[in-house]
Write a protein that holds these residues in place. Structure first.
Motif, PDB file in Angstrom:
ATOM      1  N   VAL A 188     -60.493 -99.326  26.800  1.00 36.04           N
ATOM      2  CA  VAL A 188     -61.411 -98.229  27.120  1.00 36.04           C
ATOM      3  C   VAL A 188     -62.598 -98.735  27.943  1.00 36.04           C
ATOM      4  O   VAL A 188     -63.116 -99.837  27.712  1.00 36.04           O
ATOM      5  CB  VAL A 188     -61.942 -97.563  25.819  1.00 36.04           C
ATOM      6  CG1 VAL A 188     -62.662 -96.259  26.148  1.00 36.04           C
ATOM      7  CG2 VAL A 188     -60.822 -97.311  24.809  1.00 36.04           C
ATOM      8  N   LEU A 189     -63.013 -97.905  28.898  1.00 32.35           N
ATOM      9  CA  LEU A 189     -64.214 -98.147  29.707  1.00 32.35           C
ATOM     10  C   LEU A 189     -65.130 -96.951  29.483  1.00 32.35           C
ATOM     11  O   LEU A 189     -64.667 -95.812  29.510  1.00 32.35           O
ATOM     12  CB  LEU A 189     -63.845 -98.212  31.194  1.00 32.35           C
ATOM     13  CG  LEU A 189     -62.577 -98.996  31.567  1.00 32.35           C
ATOM     14  CD1 LEU A 189     -62.232 -98.762  33.041  1.00 32.35           C
ATOM     15  CD2 LEU A 189     -62.790-100.490  31.281  1.00 32.35           C
ATOM     16  N   SER A 190     -66.413 -97.198  29.280  1.00 33.68           N
ATOM     17  CA  SER A 190     -67.316 -96.073  29.039  1.00 33.68           C
ATOM     18  C   SER A 190     -68.598 -96.200  29.866  1.00 33.68           C
ATOM     19  O   SER A 190     -69.163 -97.286  29.989  1.00 33.68           O
ATOM     20  CB  SER A 190     -67.667 -96.011  27.545  1.00 33.68           C
ATOM     21  OG  SER A 190     -68.519 -94.915  27.304  1.00 33.68           O
ATOM     22  N   ARG A 197     -78.473 -97.640  29.851  1.00 32.21           N
ATOM     23  CA  ARG A 197     -77.966 -98.623  28.882  1.00 32.21           C
ATOM     24  C   ARG A 197     -78.127 -98.103  27.459  1.00 32.21           C
ATOM     25  O   ARG A 197     -79.031 -97.331  27.163  1.00 32.21           O
ATOM     26  CB  ARG A 197     -78.785 -99.915  28.976  1.00 32.21           C
ATOM     27  CG  ARG A 197     -78.458-100.715  30.171  1.00 32.21           C
ATOM     28  CD  ARG A 197     -78.926-102.156  30.014  1.00 32.21           C
ATOM     29  NE  ARG A 197     -78.901-102.775  31.331  1.00 32.21           N
ATOM     30  CZ  ARG A 197     -77.778-103.122  31.952  1.00 32.21           C
ATOM     31  NH1 ARG A 197     -76.603-102.935  31.382  1.00 32.21           N
ATOM     32  NH2 ARG A 197     -77.830-103.657  33.154  1.00 32.21           N
ATOM     33  N   ASN A 198     -77.312 -98.576  26.549  1.00 28.79           N
ATOM     34  CA  ASN A 198     -77.484 -98.370  25.101  1.00 28.79           C
ATOM     35  C   ASN A 198     -77.593 -96.899  24.718  1.00 28.79           C
ATOM     36  O   ASN A 198     -78.486 -96.507  23.974  1.00 28.79           O
ATOM     37  CB  ASN A 198     -78.739 -99.116  24.606  1.00 28.79           C
ATOM     38  CG  ASN A 198     -78.765-100.550  25.085  1.00 28.79           C
ATOM     39  OD1 ASN A 198     -77.733-101.223  25.057  1.00 28.79           O
ATOM     40  ND2 ASN A 198     -79.908-101.014  25.540  1.00 28.79           N
ATOM     41  N   VAL A 199     -76.689 -96.086  25.234  1.00 31.77           N
ATOM     42  CA  VAL A 199     -76.766 -94.646  24.958  1.00 31.77           C
ATOM     43  C   VAL A 199     -75.518 -94.123  24.262  1.00 31.77           C
ATOM     44  O   VAL A 199     -75.273 -92.921  24.252  1.00 31.77           O
ATOM     45  CB  VAL A 199     -77.023 -93.850  26.253  1.00 31.77           C
ATOM     46  CG1 VAL A 199     -78.409 -94.118  26.787  1.00 31.77           C
ATOM     47  CG2 VAL A 199     -75.956 -94.150  27.289  1.00 31.77           C
ATOM     48  N   GLY A 200     -74.736 -95.046  23.712  1.00 35.04           N
ATOM     49  CA  GLY A 200     -73.561 -94.608  22.954  1.00 35.04           C
ATOM     50  C   GLY A 200     -72.228 -95.041  23.535  1.00 35.04           C
ATOM     51  O   GLY A 200     -71.175 -94.568  23.091  1.00 35.04           O
ATOM     52  N   GLN A 201     -72.246 -95.955  24.526  1.00 37.12           N
ATOM     53  CA  GLN A 201     -70.977 -96.406  25.118  1.00 37.12           C
ATOM     54  C   GLN A 201     -70.058 -97.043  24.073  1.00 37.12           C
ATOM     55  O   GLN A 201     -68.856 -96.793  24.067  1.00 37.12           O
ATOM     56  CB  GLN A 201     -71.231 -97.422  26.250  1.00 37.12           C
ATOM     57  CG  GLN A 201     -71.814 -96.830  27.517  1.00 37.12           C
ATOM     58  CD  GLN A 201     -73.328 -96.924  27.558  1.00 37.12           C
ATOM     59  OE1 GLN A 201     -73.982 -96.953  26.519  1.00 37.12           O
ATOM     60  NE2 GLN A 201     -73.903 -96.950  28.744  1.00 37.12           N
ATOM     61  N   GLU A 202     -70.639 -97.869  23.182  1.00 38.71           N
ATOM     62  CA  GLU A 202     -69.787 -98.576  22.205  1.00 38.71           C
ATOM     63  C   GLU A 202     -69.153 -97.586  21.230  1.00 38.71           C
ATOM     64  O   GLU A 202     -67.979 -97.692  20.889  1.00 38.71           O
ATOM     65  CB  GLU A 202     -70.592 -99.643  21.466  1.00 38.71           C
ATOM     66  CG  GLU A 202     -70.969-100.791  22.393  1.00 38.71           C
ATOM     67  CD  GLU A 202     -71.730-101.906  21.701  1.00 38.71           C
ATOM     68  OE1 GLU A 202     -71.835-101.899  20.455  1.00 38.71           O
ATOM     69  OE2 GLU A 202     -72.226-102.791  22.412  1.00 38.71           O
ATOM     70  N   GLN A 256     -65.202 -96.675  20.682  1.00 32.51           N
ATOM     71  CA  GLN A 256     -64.526 -96.687  19.380  1.00 32.51           C
ATOM     72  C   GLN A 256     -63.819 -95.359  19.100  1.00 32.51           C
ATOM     73  O   GLN A 256     -62.733 -95.336  18.525  1.00 32.51           O
ATOM     74  CB  GLN A 256     -65.517 -96.999  18.260  1.00 32.51           C
ATOM     75  CG  GLN A 256     -65.855 -98.482  18.234  1.00 32.51           C
ATOM     76  CD  GLN A 256     -66.904 -98.833  17.201  1.00 32.51           C
ATOM     77  OE1 GLN A 256     -67.590 -97.965  16.669  1.00 32.51           O
ATOM     78  NE2 GLN A 256     -67.026-100.114  16.923  1.00 32.51           N
ATOM     79  N   SER A 257     -64.427 -94.265  19.531  1.00 35.48           N
ATOM     80  CA  SER A 257     -63.794 -92.955  19.315  1.00 35.48           C
ATOM     81  C   SER A 257     -62.473 -92.852  20.087  1.00 35.48           C
ATOM     82  O   SER A 257     -61.489 -92.318  19.578  1.00 35.48           O
ATOM     83  CB  SER A 257     -64.726 -91.829  19.754  1.00 35.48           C
ATOM     84  OG  SER A 257     -65.873 -91.816  18.959  1.00 35.48           O
ATOM     85  N   GLY A 271     -73.394 -88.513  23.172  1.00 36.24           N
ATOM     86  CA  GLY A 271     -73.052 -89.635  22.283  1.00 36.24           C
ATOM     87  C   GLY A 271     -71.576 -89.838  22.023  1.00 36.24           C
ATOM     88  O   GLY A 271     -71.221 -90.664  21.170  1.00 36.24           O
ATOM     89  N   ASN A 272     -70.713 -89.117  22.763  1.00 31.22           N
ATOM     90  CA  ASN A 272     -69.278 -89.328  22.548  1.00 31.22           C
ATOM     91  C   ASN A 272     -68.510 -88.930  23.808  1.00 31.22           C
ATOM     92  O   ASN A 272     -69.112 -88.651  24.829  1.00 31.22           O
ATOM     93  CB  ASN A 272     -68.806 -88.528  21.324  1.00 31.22           C
ATOM     94  CG  ASN A 272     -67.783 -89.320  20.521  1.00 31.22           C
ATOM     95  OD1 ASN A 272     -66.767 -89.733  21.048  1.00 31.22           O
ATOM     96  ND2 ASN A 272     -68.055 -89.534  19.242  1.00 31.22           N
ATOM     97  N   TYR A 273     -67.168 -88.865  23.723  1.00 26.79           N
ATOM     98  CA  TYR A 273     -66.415 -88.513  24.937  1.00 26.79           C
ATOM     99  C   TYR A 273     -66.366 -86.986  25.116  1.00 26.79           C
ATOM    100  O   TYR A 273     -66.541 -86.236  24.160  1.00 26.79           O
ATOM    101  CB  TYR A 273     -65.021 -89.157  24.937  1.00 26.79           C
ATOM    102  CG  TYR A 273     -64.110 -88.814  23.787  1.00 26.79           C
ATOM    103  CD1 TYR A 273     -63.459 -87.595  23.737  1.00 26.79           C
ATOM    104  CD2 TYR A 273     -63.873 -89.719  22.766  1.00 26.79           C
ATOM    105  CE1 TYR A 273     -62.605 -87.274  22.701  1.00 26.79           C
ATOM    106  CE2 TYR A 273     -63.022 -89.420  21.708  1.00 26.79           C
ATOM    107  CZ  TYR A 273     -62.388 -88.195  21.692  1.00 26.79           C
ATOM    108  OH  TYR A 273     -61.551 -87.875  20.667  1.00 26.79           O
TER     109      TYR A 273
END
Ligand SMILES: Cc1cc2nc3c(=O)[nH]c(=O)nc-3n(C[C@H](O)[C@H](O)[C@H](O)COP(=O)(O)O)c2cc1C
Length: 186
Positions: A117-119, A124-129, A133-134, A87-89
């Motif tokens: 940023v590119l993630s 899909r929908n697994v925490g890219q946004e 933001q982080s 869920g994060n980098y």
């Protein structure tokens, strides 16, 4: 003007590195100089909070971070490509971000550089946004100018990026947007 693309994945030839390749190709097409940092082939240890960078203006750890700082300072725009890990980098990128405190202590050396940023996630929908933001938090802490893809938050893709046409459009749009903002300063 120079665009720097960072792949935050420890995996060689993975999705982040493919997105970085796209950044470099588009930057070149727009007449920008470009450079990259691939964390799959660099060694960046975590910060030990020894305080040497505050006291002496230099880091005591001997690894690739000095060269990375040079690339960060030389860039006008910085695009970070990151996988979603839990869920994060990933920790490799956190080590780079923490160690970059040195540049903040050198009179905010990254101030007013344009960042985006590119993630990429497993689907899909697994925490890219949230991951984007982080990374943007890191950019804010350096007083960078943050842009997205022109409509939303940046490049959002899923594994494997080659099959994610919609996602790769947000990657290309993000690069074009960074180049467009940098051209305003030319
Ligand atoms: C330790 C670890 C944690 C991961 N956590 C997530 C996750 O929370 N959600 C997800 O969708 N994918 C997760 N993944 C999958 C990666 O985000 C995905 O494979 C991505 O494409 C990796 O980027 P890369 O190909 O540039 O290495 C994880 C992978 C690893 C190795």
């Amino acid at each position: 003007m120079k665009l720097l693309a960072i792949s935050g994945s420890p995996r060689k030839d993975g999705n982040c590195e493919k997105m970085v390749k796209t950044v470099l190709e588009l930057a070149e097409k727009r007449g920008f100089e470009s450079d990259s940092i691939l964390l799959s082939s660099t060694d960046v240890a975590p910060c030990r909070a020894c305080g040497a960078c505050r006291e002496k203006g230099a880091c005591v750890l001997e690894d690739d971070m000095e060269g990375i700082c040079g690339k960060l300072e030389a860039a006008d725009g910085i695009i970070v490509a990151t996988p979603v890990y839990m869920g994060n980098y990933p920790a490799q990128l956190k080590a780079l971000f923490d160690r970059s405190v040195l540049l903040r202590r050198k009179g905010f050396a990254l101030k007013n550089k344009v960042g985006a940023v590119l993630s990429v996630g497993g689907s899909r929908n697994v925490g890219q946004e949230k991951t984007i933001q982080s990374v943007q938090d890191w950019m804010h802490i350096h007083s960078m100018i943050i842009v997205g893809d022109g409509a939303h938050f940046g490049g959002i893709t899923h594994n494997p990026v080659e099959t994610d046409e919609l996602g790769m459009k947000t990657v290309r749009d993000t690069v074009e947007n960074v180049c467009g903002v940098l051209e305003l300063f030319r």
